[in-house]
Design a protein around this motif. Structure first.
Motif, short mmCIF file in Angstrom:
data_model
loop_
_atom_site.label_atom_id
_atom_site.label_comp_id
_atom_site.label_asym_id
_atom_site.label_seq_id
_atom_site.Cartn_x
_atom_site.Cartn_y
_atom_site.Cartn_z
N ALA A 1 -33.69 52.64 -45.37
CA ALA A 1 -34.59 53.42 -46.22
C ALA A 1 -35.58 52.47 -46.90
O ALA A 1 -35.18 51.50 -47.55
CB ALA A 1 -33.79 54.19 -47.27
N VAL A 2 -36.84 52.77 -46.75
CA VAL A 2 -37.89 51.92 -47.33
C VAL A 2 -38.76 52.80 -48.24
O VAL A 2 -39.45 53.71 -47.75
CB VAL A 2 -38.76 51.27 -46.24
N GLY B 1 -41.84 54.17 -50.39
CA GLY B 1 -43.28 54.00 -50.46
C GLY B 1 -44.01 53.84 -49.15
O GLY B 1 -45.23 53.61 -49.16
N ASP B 2 -43.31 53.94 -48.01
CA ASP B 2 -44.01 53.73 -46.73
C ASP B 2 -44.35 55.05 -46.02
O ASP B 2 -44.88 55.03 -44.90
CB ASP B 2 -43.18 52.85 -45.81
N ASP B 3 -44.03 56.19 -46.65
CA ASP B 3 -44.33 57.52 -46.10
C ASP B 3 -43.62 57.80 -44.78
O ASP B 3 -44.02 58.70 -44.03
CB ASP B 3 -45.84 57.71 -45.91
N ILE B 4 -42.56 57.06 -44.47
CA ILE B 4 -41.77 57.30 -43.26
C ILE B 4 -40.47 57.98 -43.66
O ILE B 4 -39.87 57.65 -44.69
CB ILE B 4 -41.48 55.97 -42.53
N ASP B 5 -40.04 58.93 -42.85
CA ASP B 5 -38.84 59.73 -43.14
C ASP B 5 -37.61 58.84 -43.36
O ASP B 5 -37.25 58.04 -42.49
CB ASP B 5 -38.60 60.70 -41.97
N ASP B 6 -36.97 59.00 -44.52
CA ASP B 6 -35.80 58.20 -44.87
C ASP B 6 -34.50 58.99 -44.78
O ASP B 6 -33.45 58.49 -45.17
CB ASP B 6 -35.95 57.67 -46.30
N VAL C 1 -29.40 54.59 -54.67
CA VAL C 1 -30.79 54.74 -54.25
C VAL C 1 -31.66 54.00 -55.28
O VAL C 1 -31.82 54.48 -56.40
CB VAL C 1 -31.20 56.22 -54.17
N PRO C 2 -32.21 52.84 -54.93
CA PRO C 2 -33.05 52.10 -55.88
C PRO C 2 -34.36 52.84 -56.20
O PRO C 2 -34.70 53.85 -55.57
CB PRO C 2 -33.33 50.78 -55.17
N ALA C 3 -35.09 52.32 -57.16
CA ALA C 3 -36.37 52.91 -57.56
C ALA C 3 -37.33 52.96 -56.38
O ALA C 3 -37.30 52.12 -55.47
CB ALA C 3 -36.97 52.11 -58.70
N GLY C 4 -38.19 53.96 -56.39
CA GLY C 4 -39.18 54.13 -55.34
C GLY C 4 -39.21 55.55 -54.83
O GLY C 4 -38.34 56.37 -55.17
N ALA D 1 -36.11 56.58 -59.02
CA ALA D 1 -36.00 56.96 -57.60
C ALA D 1 -36.43 58.41 -57.42
O ALA D 1 -36.07 59.28 -58.22
CB ALA D 1 -34.57 56.77 -57.11
N VAL D 2 -37.20 58.66 -56.38
CA VAL D 2 -37.70 60.01 -56.10
C VAL D 2 -37.40 60.36 -54.65
O VAL D 2 -37.73 59.60 -53.74
CB VAL D 2 -39.23 60.10 -56.34
N LEU D 3 -36.78 61.52 -54.45
CA LEU D 3 -36.65 62.10 -53.11
C LEU D 3 -37.77 63.13 -52.97
O LEU D 3 -37.73 64.19 -53.60
CB LEU D 3 -35.28 62.76 -52.92
N GLU D 4 -38.78 62.78 -52.19
CA GLU D 4 -39.95 63.66 -52.02
C GLU D 4 -39.82 64.40 -50.69
O GLU D 4 -39.72 63.79 -49.62
CB GLU D 4 -41.23 62.83 -52.04
N VAL D 5 -39.81 65.72 -50.77
CA VAL D 5 -39.49 66.54 -49.60
C VAL D 5 -40.73 66.80 -48.76
O VAL D 5 -41.79 67.18 -49.27
CB VAL D 5 -38.85 67.86 -50.04
N LYS D 6 -40.60 66.61 -47.44
CA LYS D 6 -41.68 66.91 -46.49
C LYS D 6 -41.89 68.42 -46.42
O LYS D 6 -40.95 69.21 -46.52
CB LYS D 6 -41.31 66.41 -45.09
N GLY D 7 -43.14 68.82 -46.18
CA GLY D 7 -43.41 70.23 -45.98
C GLY D 7 -42.72 70.76 -44.74
O GLY D 7 -42.56 70.04 -43.75
N ASN D 8 -42.28 72.03 -44.81
CA ASN D 8 -41.67 72.67 -43.63
C ASN D 8 -41.95 74.16 -43.68
O ASN D 8 -42.54 74.67 -44.64
CB ASN D 8 -40.16 72.36 -43.57
N SER D 9 -41.49 74.87 -42.67
CA SER D 9 -41.73 76.32 -42.59
C SER D 9 -40.46 77.12 -42.70
O SER D 9 -40.47 78.33 -42.48
CB SER D 9 -42.43 76.64 -41.26
#
Length: 509
Positions: free
Chosen positions: A218-219, A221-226, A244-247, A271-279
């Motif tokens: 998990a990285v 800030g790179d906008d890749i699915d973690d 889950v560290p900060a980011g 730390a933020v879990l940012e959810v991808k858009g879906n349908s």
């Protein structure tokens, strides 16, 4: 100094001694304790303590792991680990330590070996509750005050405090990881489960296993699915804490993150879990089903309602708990999900033999701007909501702060589906509207039915809360509201008991 060095060897050797306590009294030791469940963090420690004579439990069938440990009990545990050596002098000068009490020799031994000096020159306070800071200090001194690097990792361990070096030593030696990655909670009660766990880890060299999601790919800030990386960390065998560290981490809610029993998911406050858009009309960012002994702590879940590409459904949950027990969600911010912020219920209310959740705690959370309701309690007993800030649910009915709505079958709520023993305290709820008698935009509500004999909840206690909007009890029996402000109308169809409650108006239609 010679006595102190010998103490370390005595303590380590003491764990190999034969039983004391019940066995010494001629009674048989229990095979198991009914209140010590396999998988709990203290499970191995309790039975290690039992087998090595450190404790015999509070009765023949109970250990009481969640009870507070007294100062007398803690020094007695340490003394037994050392093999119950005879102190040179029973006269400690403590006026509150009777020579005939079970802990008298333990206290005298602890004083002789520098484990404690008492609370004052003349008092020990044997019945006083031992704090986490006090106990790691006792253990550190019993270990001979070994050298330790000072860590500044805990924001609540002040420089120069008596427990500063003991806490650092305990972390360095795997005795504890604190209550979170950034707090130790030195003033909190040290429970019997914690005490024997600290002893077990120190004496046996068994350390806490912490896994970091970044070690699994998990990285931030790179906008890749973690999602897969976080899931692999959760699945790591033997992990006692998933950190889950900060980011900002990208999560795909369609599979979501699935927690299993005995998972402690700890997120840094940043730390933020940012959810991808879906349908999808159904999803859970974090999901647990038929699992027990879970904690979710810290961080933030930001849902995808603003990026959602579908138009159907109302079931996109931030945290979904289904048929689970012993779950704590604390200090988490949860917002902008397609459905509820937190959903507590059952996967299939009437199609299987599982009936909802039990012993769920939602503590000090901020839950806001979720599309359906911020918290929905659908099938659960023994739910506590305390110290939360809840605001602005809106987008799909019922749009409530806290919604209790047991599912029905053939128009009724089965007895086993009624939500029992719900407590809401020290919580503030804001809503987006007023004046809907059907129960939308309520601070809290129990589901409304035309038939007043249909009940969704029983034994509901609300105290010390502020609801900035309407509230309603349409279907909850034995509800008591105390010391609470309702800045709106209270719709009461179940004869709620009100103690020091203010409201703008009340409706009992």
């Amino acid at each position: 100094m010679k006595k102190r060095k010998n103490l370390v060897a005595a303590l380590l050797a003491g764990v190999l001694l034969s039983f004391t306590g019940l066995e010494a009294a001629g009674a048989s030791l229990p095979d198991s304790f009914e209140d010590v469940e396999q998988g709990r963090f203290y499970y191995d420690a309790v039975y290690w303590a039992l087998e090595n004579g450190v404790t015999t439990g509070t009765s023949a069938t109970t250990f009481s792991p969640e009870e507070a440990c007294t100062r007398a009990q803690t020094v007695a545990f340490l003394w037994r680990m050392a093999g119950e050596p005879e102190p040179e002098n029973l006269d400690t000068g403590f006026e509150d330590v009777d020579s005939g009490r079970f802990y008298a020799k333990a206290v005298a031994w602890a004083v002789e070996n520098g484990v404690t000096t008492g609370t004052t020159p003349t008092t020990f306070e044997p019945n006083g509750i031992c704090s986490r800071g006090e106990f790691v200090t006792f253990l550190y001194r019993a270990a001979g005050k070994p050298e330790a690097n000072i860590y500044a990792m805990f924001t609540d361990v002040e420089e120069g405090r008596y427990y500063e070096k003991p806490v650092s030593w305990a972390v360095e030696n795997g005795v504890t990881t604190g209550t979170t990655p950034v707090t130790f909670s030195p003033g909190d009660v040290c429970t019997r489960g914690h005490v024997v766990t600290f002893l077990y880890r120190w004496a046996t060299g068994t350390k806490v296993k912490i896994v970091n999601v970044q070690d699994f790919g998990a990285v931030p800030g790179d906008d890749i699915d973690d999602t897969d990386a976080i899931q692999n960390a959760v699945n790591e065998e033997g992990a006692e804490m998933v950190y889950v560290p900060a980011g900002v981490y990208v999560v795909n809610a369609e599979p979501g993150i699935k927690l299993q029993s005995n998972t402690n998911l700890v997120m840094d406050p940043e730390a933020v879990l940012e959810v991808k858009g879906n349908s999808q009309d159904h999803y859970n960012v974090i999901r647990a089903r038929n699992a027990a002994n879970i904690s979710i702590y810290g961080g933030q879940i930001i849902g995808e309602r603003d990026k959602h590409t579908g138009s159907e459904g109302e079931w996109g949950m931030g945290i979904g708990l289904y048929d689970c027990k012993n779950v704590t969600v604390a200090n988490v911010k949860i917002s902008k999900n397609w459905g509820d912020g937190i959903y507590v219920g059952s996967t299939d209310d009437f199609g299987d033999d599982l009936y909802g959740c039990d012993n769920i705690k939602i503590m000090n959370c901020e839950i806001f701007e979720n599309r359906r309701s911020n918290i929905s309690i659908v099938n659960a007993d023994n739910v506590t909501i305390d110290g939360c800030r809840i605001a602005d649910a809106g987008g799909h009915a019922p749009q409530c702060g806290i919604n209790i709505e047991a599912n029905t079958i053939d128009g009724t709520v089965p007895d086993e589906a009624i939500c029992r023993n719900i407590k809401i305290s020290n919580t503030v709820v804001d809503v987006l509207g007023k004046g809907d008698v059907n129960g939308q935009y309520f601070g809290f509500r129990t589901q409304r039915y035309r038939d007043k004999s249909i009940h969704t909840a029983d034994n509901v206690i609300i105290e010390n809360c502020t609801f900035n909007g309407d509230c309603g009890n349409y279907s909850g029996t034995n509800m008591t509201i105390s010391n609470t402000v309702i800045r709106g109308c209270f719709y009461d169809m179940q004869n709620t008991t009100l103690n020091n409650v203010s409201y703008e108006e009340i409706w009992r239609g």
